[in-house]
Design an enzyme around this catalytic site. Structure first.
Site, PDB file in Angstrom:
ATOM      1  N   GLU A  15       2.701  -7.594 -39.771  1.00 44.90           N
ATOM      2  CA  GLU A  15       1.291  -7.206 -39.909  1.00 44.90           C
ATOM      3  C   GLU A  15       1.036  -6.348 -41.141  1.00 44.90           C
ATOM      4  O   GLU A  15      -0.121  -6.132 -41.524  1.00 44.90           O
ATOM      5  CB  GLU A  15       0.805  -6.481 -38.636  1.00 44.90           C
ATOM      6  CG  GLU A  15       1.230  -5.030 -38.493  1.00 44.90           C
ATOM      7  CD  GLU A  15       2.643  -4.853 -37.975  1.00 44.90           C
ATOM      8  OE1 GLU A  15       2.977  -3.712 -37.606  1.00 44.90           O
ATOM      9  OE2 GLU A  15       3.425  -5.837 -37.953  1.00 44.90           O
TER      10      GLU A  15
ATOM     11  N   CYS B  30       8.734  -4.563 -33.590  1.00 45.84           N
ATOM     12  CA  CYS B  30       9.393  -3.257 -33.602  1.00 45.84           C
ATOM     13  C   CYS B  30       9.410  -2.650 -32.202  1.00 45.84           C
ATOM     14  O   CYS B  30      10.161  -3.100 -31.349  1.00 45.84           O
ATOM     15  CB  CYS B  30       8.725  -2.341 -34.628  1.00 45.84           C
ATOM     16  SG  CYS B  30       9.700  -0.888 -35.067  1.00 45.84           S
TER      17      CYS B  30
ATOM     18  N   HIS C  94       7.909  -5.641 -39.729  1.00 46.59           N
ATOM     19  CA  HIS C  94       6.476  -5.614 -39.405  1.00 46.59           C
ATOM     20  C   HIS C  94       5.684  -6.649 -40.207  1.00 46.59           C
ATOM     21  O   HIS C  94       5.212  -6.351 -41.309  1.00 46.59           O
ATOM     22  CB  HIS C  94       5.906  -4.229 -39.698  1.00 46.59           C
ATOM     23  CG  HIS C  94       6.308  -3.179 -38.733  1.00 46.59           C
ATOM     24  ND1 HIS C  94       5.480  -2.724 -37.732  1.00 46.59           N
ATOM     25  CD2 HIS C  94       7.457  -2.475 -38.608  1.00 46.59           C
ATOM     26  CE1 HIS C  94       6.090  -1.779 -37.039  1.00 46.59           C
ATOM     27  NE2 HIS C  94       7.301  -1.611 -37.553  1.00 46.59           N
TER      28      HIS C  94
END
Length: 231
Positions: free
Chosen positions: A196, A85, A194
């Site tokens: 994560e 991002c 994302h």
């Protein structure tokens, strides 16, 4: 394996990236934007957030932070670097990745679980996927529309440097539905969604099996670990 995560003023997802690295089986190393020391890490993650308040352009000021001198040098010598991002925006601003990111086509912040198709599995961060595999990871951005000149876009497509493509919905108006790209060498990857946030059952996207069970993002981090073991 030791993977550094750089914290910038305004970073939001640095701790999430560190947790993902730990769950994948590597050691996360916290790095500070104002330093000139990578502390001997084997790979790097530039996390999401709103570095420097997104002033000027998203990622533009962060790309000039002191530590980016070391990040650029490390990337150019082959160290794996993942920009997520805002980190993707930094890599584009630092000219480590082609193209750029602009305001979402709809003019508003988008937050959703996003389907992607894996287009390139030869990078340091995607080797654990299958070509054409469909994955779901969260997306949250206001300036995530990927743009590039016609010549650059043709080269990225022709040379297989599109790493991920949006499926179902193009959430931000990115050209050719591009969600992420890689450099020619395959060690630097940037994407707007994302990974994560999809690394632990109970906290990821919904799947057909169960609510919040999606862990497709974990493969990004296990891939770079496995690649390092091979080399």
């Amino acid at each position: 394996m030791r993977i550094g995560v750089v914290t910038f003023p305004g970073s939001l997802d640095d701790r999430d990236a560190q947790r993902a690295i730990r769950l994948a089986g590597a050691e996360p190393v916290a790095l500070w934007h104002g330093d000139h020391d990578l502390h001997g890490v084997d790979a790097l993650v530039l996390p999401g957030g709103f570095s420097y308040g997104d002033y000027l352009r998203c990622g533009a000021i962060a790309s000039l932070s002191p530590i980016m001198t070391e990040v650029i040098d490390a990337a150019n010598t082959g160290m794996p670097v993942l920009g997520i991002c805002n980190g993707f925006q930094m890599l584009a601003e630092a000219h480590l990745l082609d193209g750029g990111l602009i305001r979402n086509e709809a003019g508003r912040f988008i937050c959703r679980d996003q389907q992607l198709r894996v287009e390139n599995t030869s990078t340091d961060w995607t080797g654990g996927f299958a070509t054409g595999q469909e994955i779901t990871i969260p997306l949250k951005n206001g300036e995530g529309a990927f743009i590039a000149s016609a010549d650059t876009l043709e080269r990225l497509e022709g040379e297989g440097q599109v790493a991920f493509r949006y499926l179902g919905v193009n959430p931000n108006g990115s050209l050719n539905d591009i969600a992420g790209v890689t450099n020619a060498r395959g060690n630097v990857v940037g994407l707007m969604p994302h990974p994560e946030h999809a690394v632990e059952a109970g906290f990821g996207p919904d799947t057909a099996d169960a609510m919040r069970s999606g862990i497709d993002g974990l493969t990004f981090f296990t891939s770079v670990i496995e690649r390092a073991l091979v080399h």
